[in-house]
Design a protein around this motif. Structure first.
Motif, PDB file in Angstrom:
ATOM      1  N   ARG A   1       0.838  -1.214   0.000  1.00  0.00           N
ATOM      2  CA  ARG A   1       0.000   0.000   0.000  1.00  0.00           C
ATOM      3  C   ARG A   1       0.869   1.260   0.000  1.00  0.00           C
ATOM      4  O   ARG A   1       1.960   1.266   0.580  1.00  0.00           O
ATOM      5  CB  ARG A   1      -0.889   0.029   1.243  1.00  0.00           C
ATOM      6  N   CYS A   2       0.381   2.301  -0.605  1.00  0.00           N
ATOM      7  CA  CYS A   2       1.067   3.587  -0.587  1.00  0.00           C
ATOM      8  C   CYS A   2       0.056   4.673  -0.925  1.00  0.00           C
ATOM      9  O   CYS A   2      -0.761   4.482  -1.823  1.00  0.00           O
ATOM     10  CB  CYS A   2       2.209   3.623  -1.605  1.00  0.00           C
ATOM     11  N   PRO A   3       0.108   5.804  -0.222  1.00  0.00           N
ATOM     12  CA  PRO A   3      -0.838   6.880  -0.522  1.00  0.00           C
ATOM     13  C   PRO A   3      -0.423   7.719  -1.732  1.00  0.00           C
ATOM     14  O   PRO A   3      -1.118   8.668  -2.074  1.00  0.00           O
ATOM     15  CB  PRO A   3      -0.835   7.715   0.760  1.00  0.00           C
TER      16      PRO A   3
ATOM     17  N   ALA B   1       1.163   7.873  -5.885  1.00  0.00           N
ATOM     18  CA  ALA B   1       1.207   7.159  -7.162  1.00  0.00           C
ATOM     19  C   ALA B   1       2.254   7.863  -8.014  1.00  0.00           C
ATOM     20  O   ALA B   1       1.956   8.444  -9.063  1.00  0.00           O
ATOM     21  CB  ALA B   1      -0.158   7.184  -7.832  1.00  0.00           C
ATOM     22  N   CYS B   2       3.498   7.812  -7.552  1.00  0.00           N
ATOM     23  CA  CYS B   2       4.566   8.566  -8.206  1.00  0.00           C
ATOM     24  C   CYS B   2       4.715   8.138  -9.670  1.00  0.00           C
ATOM     25  O   CYS B   2       4.675   6.946  -9.982  1.00  0.00           O
ATOM     26  CB  CYS B   2       5.888   8.346  -7.479  1.00  0.00           C
ATOM     27  N   THR B   3       4.911   9.117 -10.510  1.00  0.00           N
ATOM     28  CA  THR B   3       5.043   8.808 -11.940  1.00  0.00           C
ATOM     29  C   THR B   3       6.262   7.935 -12.202  1.00  0.00           C
ATOM     30  O   THR B   3       6.299   7.187 -13.167  1.00  0.00           O
ATOM     31  CB  THR B   3       5.169  10.103 -12.756  1.00  0.00           C
ATOM     32  N   PHE B   4       7.269   8.034 -11.328  1.00  0.00           N
ATOM     33  CA  PHE B   4       8.521   7.300 -11.527  1.00  0.00           C
ATOM     34  C   PHE B   4       8.580   6.004 -10.726  1.00  0.00           C
ATOM     35  O   PHE B   4       9.606   5.336 -10.716  1.00  0.00           O
ATOM     36  CB  PHE B   4       9.711   8.172 -11.138  1.00  0.00           C
ATOM     37  N   CYS B   5       7.502   5.632 -10.040  1.00  0.00           N
ATOM     38  CA  CYS B   5       7.581   4.497  -9.122  1.00  0.00           C
ATOM     39  C   CYS B   5       7.948   3.220  -9.858  1.00  0.00           C
ATOM     40  O   CYS B   5       7.355   2.874 -10.875  1.00  0.00           O
ATOM     41  CB  CYS B   5       6.261   4.304  -8.386  1.00  0.00           C
ATOM     42  N   LEU B   6       8.890   2.516  -9.283  1.00  0.00           N
ATOM     43  CA  LEU B   6       9.351   1.268  -9.870  1.00  0.00           C
ATOM     44  C   LEU B   6       8.221   0.244  -9.940  1.00  0.00           C
ATOM     45  O   LEU B   6       8.243  -0.665 -10.763  1.00  0.00           O
ATOM     46  CB  LEU B   6      10.499   0.721  -9.011  1.00  0.00           C
TER      47      LEU B   6
ATOM     48  N   ALA C   1      11.620   6.227  -5.381  1.00  0.00           N
ATOM     49  CA  ALA C   1      12.042   7.121  -4.319  1.00  0.00           C
ATOM     50  C   ALA C   1      12.812   6.433  -3.215  1.00  0.00           C
ATOM     51  O   ALA C   1      13.526   7.078  -2.491  1.00  0.00           O
ATOM     52  CB  ALA C   1      10.822   7.818  -3.738  1.00  0.00           C
ATOM     53  N   LYS C   2      12.657   5.133  -3.057  1.00  0.00           N
ATOM     54  CA  LYS C   2      13.118   4.586  -1.808  1.00  0.00           C
ATOM     55  C   LYS C   2      14.078   3.414  -1.933  1.00  0.00           C
ATOM     56  O   LYS C   2      15.019   3.292  -1.188  1.00  0.00           O
ATOM     57  CB  LYS C   2      11.902   4.128  -0.990  1.00  0.00           C
ATOM     58  N   ILE C   3      13.837   2.494  -2.833  1.00  0.00           N
ATOM     59  CA  ILE C   3      14.466   1.191  -2.715  1.00  0.00           C
ATOM     60  C   ILE C   3      15.971   1.230  -2.909  1.00  0.00           C
ATOM     61  O   ILE C   3      16.702   0.484  -2.264  1.00  0.00           O
ATOM     62  CB  ILE C   3      13.791   0.188  -3.666  1.00  0.00           C
TER      63      ILE C   3
HETATM   64  S1  SF4 Z   1       7.880   5.729  -5.295  1.00  0.00           S
HETATM   65 FE1  SF4 Z   1       7.477   5.234  -3.158  1.00  0.00          FE
HETATM   66  S2  SF4 Z   1       6.076   6.868  -2.467  1.00  0.00           S
HETATM   67 FE2  SF4 Z   1       6.023   6.867  -4.714  1.00  0.00          FE
HETATM   68  S3  SF4 Z   1       4.277   5.522  -5.267  1.00  0.00           S
HETATM   69 FE3  SF4 Z   1       6.152   4.266  -5.274  1.00  0.00          FE
HETATM   70  S4  SF4 Z   1       6.199   3.360  -3.208  1.00  0.00           S
HETATM   71 FE4  SF4 Z   1       4.802   5.127  -3.124  1.00  0.00          FE
END
Ligand code: SF4
Length: 211
Positions: free
Chosen positions: A18-20, A22-27, A207-209
């Protein structure tokens, strides 16, 4: 189901999809694993007992860091995250505990959350992404709308009071110009955090991994 997985010299914990945002670049948009990990899509969310059992399956003499970061926002499961972090602090006190987050846990929980990380987490890495709230809204597309960017900054500032290290991240050029990086650095410094400019890798801009 992949609850924990290895990235370089760290063990990562995958609590939720789950994530609030919906980043355009999300893997998550175009892959289901990172760095050769098994699929990070969860058929269901693991219980705290399953998370602890999965953590204990690793030889912690070989790994110096445990990172809460998967295919989703770990603070969507803040209670489980903090219980697992507390377990690690008790069972493996030499292991550094990091949380990679979009910084929206206050909005997810509906109350301030930074204080809850104290004593359980050594580092919180927050995706700043940009100095421009309008751009943040367009790129990260948070369910919370315009409330998200200021809430993320507020969380970072409060986290810096309770957690030894708070890092805010942006992706380097060509995603973020040097001038914009400096504006982001000024924001991070003002909040008591340090800026980390992540290397741009085409296809891995999540953004994170790859922190
Ligand atoms: S990059 Fe991170 S914050 Fe953005 S939609 Fe994906 S999981 Fe969520």
């Amino acid at each position: 189901m992949t609850i924990t997985y290895q990235v370089k010299d760290s063990v990562y914990v995958n609590l939720t999809n789950r994530c609030p945002c919906a980043c355009t670049f999300c893997l998550r948009n175009n892959a289901d694993s990172v760095y050769g990990s098994p699929s990070l899509w969860l058929e269901r969310e693991p219980t705290i007992d399953e998370v602890v059992a999965s953590l204990e399956s690793w030889d912690w003499k070989r790994f110096g860091e445990c990172v809460f970061c998967g295919y989703g926002e770990p603070t969507e499961r803040l209670d489980v995250l903090l219980a697992a972090a507390a377990h690690m602090k008790a069972a493996h006190p030499n292991v550094r505990i990091r949380v990679n987050t979009n910084g929206l846990s206050d909005l997810i929980a509906g109350e301030p959350t930074a204080r809850r990380f104290a004593g359980k987490v050594d580092c919180i890495s927050i995706s700043l992404n940009t100095d421009d709230p309008a751009e943040y809204l367009a790129v990260c597309r948070p369910h919370f709308g315009e409330a998200a960017y200021p809430a993320m900054l507020r969380f970072a500032e409060e986290a810096a009071r309770y957690v030894p290290e708070v890092v805010m991240t942006v992706v380097g050029e060509p995603v973020t110009s040097v001038e914009k990086q400096e504006r982001c650095r000024a924001i991070a410094t003002r909040l008591g955090a340090r800026l980390r400019v992540r290397r741009y890798e085409p296809g891995i801009v999540t953004a994170k991994i790859d922190e």
